[in-house]
Write a protein that holds these residues in place. Structure first.
Motif, short mmCIF file in Angstrom:
data_model
loop_
_atom_site.label_atom_id
_atom_site.label_comp_id
_atom_site.label_asym_id
_atom_site.label_seq_id
_atom_site.Cartn_x
_atom_site.Cartn_y
_atom_site.Cartn_z
N GLY A 4 -25.93 -12.84 -31.12
CA GLY A 4 -25.18 -13.62 -30.14
C GLY A 4 -25.61 -13.27 -28.71
N ILE A 5 -25.77 -11.98 -28.46
CA ILE A 5 -26.19 -11.54 -27.11
C ILE A 5 -27.57 -12.12 -26.79
CG2 ILE A 5 -26.73 -9.55 -25.66
CD1 ILE A 5 -24.85 -7.88 -27.52
N LYS A 15 -27.73 -15.81 -26.17
CA LYS A 15 -27.17 -16.08 -24.83
C LYS A 15 -28.21 -15.82 -23.75
CE LYS A 15 -24.64 -12.79 -23.07
NZ LYS A 15 -23.52 -11.84 -22.82
N ARG A 39 -29.14 -6.52 -19.24
CA ARG A 39 -29.69 -7.13 -18.00
C ARG A 39 -31.21 -6.97 -17.97
NH1 ARG A 39 -24.96 -4.48 -15.77
NH2 ARG A 39 -23.32 -6.06 -15.46
N THR A 67 -19.07 -7.53 -14.07
CA THR A 67 -19.49 -8.49 -15.11
C THR A 67 -20.08 -7.82 -16.36
OG1 THR A 67 -21.81 -8.86 -14.45
CG2 THR A 67 -20.13 -10.13 -13.27
N SER A 68 -19.85 -6.53 -16.55
CA SER A 68 -20.36 -5.87 -17.76
C SER A 68 -19.79 -6.52 -19.02
CB SER A 68 -19.99 -4.38 -17.73
OG SER A 68 -20.73 -3.75 -16.70
N ALA A 84 -18.87 -9.66 -19.48
CA ALA A 84 -19.53 -10.94 -19.75
C ALA A 84 -20.96 -10.70 -20.23
CB ALA A 84 -19.55 -11.80 -18.49
N THR A 85 -21.58 -9.64 -19.68
CA THR A 85 -22.99 -9.35 -20.03
C THR A 85 -23.14 -8.96 -21.47
OG1 THR A 85 -23.39 -8.67 -17.75
CG2 THR A 85 -24.97 -7.89 -19.39
N ILE A 86 -22.19 -8.15 -21.98
CA ILE A 86 -22.33 -7.63 -23.34
C ILE A 86 -21.79 -8.60 -24.39
CG2 ILE A 86 -20.13 -6.40 -23.62
CD1 ILE A 86 -23.59 -4.90 -24.42
N CYS A 87 -20.98 -9.57 -23.96
CA CYS A 87 -20.28 -10.43 -24.94
C CYS A 87 -21.27 -11.23 -25.80
CB CYS A 87 -19.36 -11.41 -24.21
SG CYS A 87 -18.55 -12.55 -25.36
N PRO A 88 -21.18 -11.11 -27.12
CA PRO A 88 -22.12 -11.82 -28.00
C PRO A 88 -21.77 -13.29 -28.19
CG PRO A 88 -21.16 -9.88 -29.10
CD PRO A 88 -20.33 -10.18 -27.89
N SER A 114 -20.54 -15.34 -25.49
CA SER A 114 -20.44 -16.05 -24.21
C SER A 114 -19.02 -16.52 -23.95
CB SER A 114 -21.40 -17.27 -24.19
OG SER A 114 -22.72 -16.80 -24.35
#
Lengths: 250, 361, 76
Positions: free
Chosen positions: A27-28, A31, A187, C57-58, C60-64, C66
């Motif tokens: 999923g990551i 995205k 990131r 935003t960590s 949102a960044t890690i969320c699998p 979205s």
């Protein structure tokens, strides 16, 4: 009110919920790939190839034109597509069983030919879709349904480091390994995707990004502990970094 | 304009493909068809096309699937064991409705076998060696002109049905030289940027489209898959009606009717003349489509007139089940067969017929 | 009004808790008295802790899936 992180659902990703397990690295990575292509404004000029594995259904979620490929053959399929549409962004998205086991010949030869597409390689050290068997990337001593006492070198050899292998091939112009186990690494993974797509758009040759990812269900860990496991066990064996990049980048 | 030239079979096949609209060729060396990739490697680029030598036949069939998905007209060729490696691919292309023209310049024996001609891939190409319910139309040219004309037409057939099409030749046809008339070059689409107009279903990028195209083979839900299989079967039944092709030679008054295709049919035509001179009324049905198998000429045979049907093959009777089905066992079927790469002589077949007639008396 | 707003597409959440684990301010939680369309308890900002969000935003960044978007309410 300004979005400082806007979910890409409805743009890079479709509105369809993914079938992946809670916390799955796919999923990551989906995205990140789709955010990157959306940010390039190229969703309408991209064609993707999904593998056989959990992400065979990636085309349900990635909002670009896509086809499925037979197990291991996505690099050959992507070769064909890129040759028909040389100015489109073309990528193959593959798991470790698909790429490093049955598909090893196809990925090596696509790199050898310097095919100008990008492969996103998801290394979660196990076969996910079929229920947790040992993969070529399964770590020494790692348990799976076909190595219940842990992978043994004497019978199954050592896990294969695909990025290092492909970096020896001249046609592979950009090769990087990243991980999705922490926000900082996620990131960095996105930057790697952008670099790879840039290499593709500049037609320099084959580009490849390997993602160390998690499979909570088949590792028997919670999603949080699974990402920890990536950091504690996978990264030491699969060092992160750029293994190949175009001359001027150095 | 159409040109009459003396060419080697394999090169004529490649030239016919280019003139038929092929813009991509993927291949891999294997005897007895290697002249096809050789020819394509230098001729296709000259015509604005793309040649790719794949890493294997697995690479070949999967690259051609990719090209087909992207809307490119693609031609591939191989020989028997190479075609065997492609079977999963053919099943996959049928399941995903992707057009392709493939040619098998077949050789002899199972496994590696020999490199001389054979017809022992009949079951594989007509029944399909891949998994699942699917069909691929198979055309078996006999002369080189046949082959050129069929290949020339095959790209449009593949596109019309969105399905692979197989052309079954053999090593003799591929290696011999013969004068042929080459048809006018055809362009199916202006260039790759024009594909979306010619094939709206193809993967050309979603830009400018209401919905993005997707090509898939995996179906998670059984009910959806069954519905999809039924849809494909309507198409296969259409093929079965529309693509049956055969030629009959002197079958009306024939007491003996041969059934032969490809190189064997050429030899049997000579046999007919020799037998007729000896006062033996012999005829031949030459299937051109092997799937769908042409039933009409068999239904037309009259058991009062035709006492025996001889399947003449360079294989061990692989065509007999289809012949018996088409005949509904109204007439006994015998086998004349040479294998291993041996090509039978006219005299040998004439002798076979004469001893057979004695036995039947 | 808190400077940063964290929005969840709650029906996409699978309660994997990755966002909770990476939030440097530990202000996220699972909403145990709500089921989403898929039968999961979705994640949310702990009630009353909105103003502690630093907009990193960590999550949102890690969320699998979205699920998460983060907004700065002081900017256009």
């Amino acid at each position: 009110m300004k979005a400082i992180y806007q979910s890409t659902v409805g743009e890079g990703l479709t509105l369809t919920d993914t079938s992946y397990c809670p916390g799955c690295g796919h999923g990551i990575i989906h995205k990140l790939v789709m955010e990157s292509i959306a940010e390039l404004g190229k969703l309408g000029e991209t064609i993707g190839v999904s593998p056989i594995g959990c992400s065979v259904v990636a085309h349900e979620y990635m909002n670009v034109e896509m086809c499925e490929a037979a197990h291991g053959r996505a690099p050959a399929v992507a070769t064909g597509i890129k040759r028909v549409h040389p100015n489109h962004i073309v990528f193959s998205y593959q798991g470790d069983g698909d790429l490093a086991s049955i598909g090893m010949t196809e990925i090596v030869h696509a790199a050898m030919r310097g095919e100008k597409f990008t492969t996103f390689f998801v290394n979660n050290a196990i076969y996910g879709m079929t229920g947790g068997q040992m993969a070529p990337t399964t770590l020494l001593g790692q348990k799976s349904t076909t190595s219940i006492d842990g992978r043994k070198k004497e019978i199954s050899g050592m896990p294969i480091r695909v990025s290092e292998l492909l970096a020896t091939i001249d046609g592979a112009v950009y090769v990087e390994r990243v991980a999705v186990n922490t926000p900082a690494n996620v990131r960095k993974a996105k930057q790697a995707i952008k670099r790879a797509l840039d290499v593709q758009q500049r037609k320099l040759g084959f580009s490849f990004v390997e993602f160390l990812s998690s499979c909570p269900t088949n590792w028997g860990l919670t999603p949080v502990n699974a990402l920890k496991w990536v950091g504690e066990h996978m990264i030491p064996y699969y060092p992160l970094g750029i293994f190949k990049q175009p001359e001027e980048e150095k | 304009m159409a040109e009459r030239v003396l060419m080697k079979g394999n090169e004529a096949f490649a030239e016919a493909a280019i003139r038929g609209g092929c813009r991509f060729y993927v291949g891999y060396p294997i005897t007895p068809q290697s002249e096809i990739p050789e020819f394509m490697s230098h001729e296709l680029p000259k015509r604005g096309g793309t040649f790719i030598q794949a890493e294997s036949e697995l690479g070949t069939i999967n690259m051609s699937y990719g090209i087909g998905c992207a809307g490119g007209n693609v031609f591939i060729s191989s020989a028997s064991p190479g075609i065997a490696l492609m079977q999963e691919g053919f099943s996959f292309l049928c399941s995903a409705e992707v057009p392709l023209v493939a040619m098998n310049v077949s050789r002899s024996g199972a496994g590696i076998g020999g490199i001389q001609p054979g017809q022992c891939d009949y079951n594989q190409v007509t029944r399909g060696g891949g998994n699942g319910d699917y069909h691929i139309p198979v055309f078996a040219p006999s002369t080189m002109q046949d082959a050129v004309d069929i290949i020339y037409e095959s790209f449009e057939i593949a596109d019309r049905y969105r399905n692979p099409v197989m052309i079954l030749a053999d090593g003799m046809m591929g290696q011999m030289m013969e004068p042929v008339v080459l048809p006018e070059p055809k362009t199916l689409y202006k260039d790759e940027a024009d594909i979306a107009n010619y094939k709206p279903w193809a993967l050309t990028g979603s830009k400018g489209k209401a919905n993005r195209n997707r090509i898939k083979s995996y179906h998670a839900h059984p009910a959806e898959l069954e519905q999809y299989i039924d849809y494909l079967y309507e198409k296969y039944m259409r093929m079965e009606k529309e693509l049956q092709r055969a030629e009959s030679y002197h079958t009306d008054d024939a007491e003996i009717v041969f059934v032969a295709y490809g190189s064997m049919a050429r030899i049997v035509r000579e046999v007919l003349e020799v037998l007729r001179k000896d006062g033996i009324k012999a005829g031949m049905i030459r299937p051109i489509s092997l799937w769908p198998f042409p039933t009409a000429p068999f239904e037309a045979l009259n058991p009062e007139v035709t006492k025996v049907v001889i399947s003449a093959e360079m294989s061990k009777g692989q065509m007999i089940p289809d012949i018996r089905l088409a005949l509904k066992d109204r007439i006994p079927v015998k086998l004349f067969s040479r294998t291993g790469g041996i090509i039978p002589s006219t005299e040998e077949i004439v002798a076979f017929v004469k001893t057979l007639r004695k036995e039947l008396k | 009004m808190a400077r940063f707003l964290v929005k969840f597409l709650r029906d996409r959440c699978k309660a994997c808790e990755l966002c909770i684990s990476v939030c440097p301010k530990q202000i996220l939680e699972i909403e145990t008295d709500l089921y989403n369309k898929k039968g999961y308890h979705p994640a949310r900002v702990q009630p009353g802790k909105d103003d502690e969000c630093i907009g990193c935003t960590s999550c949102a960044t890690i969320c699998p899936d979205s699920v998460i978007s983060v907004f700065d309410t002081t900017k256009e």
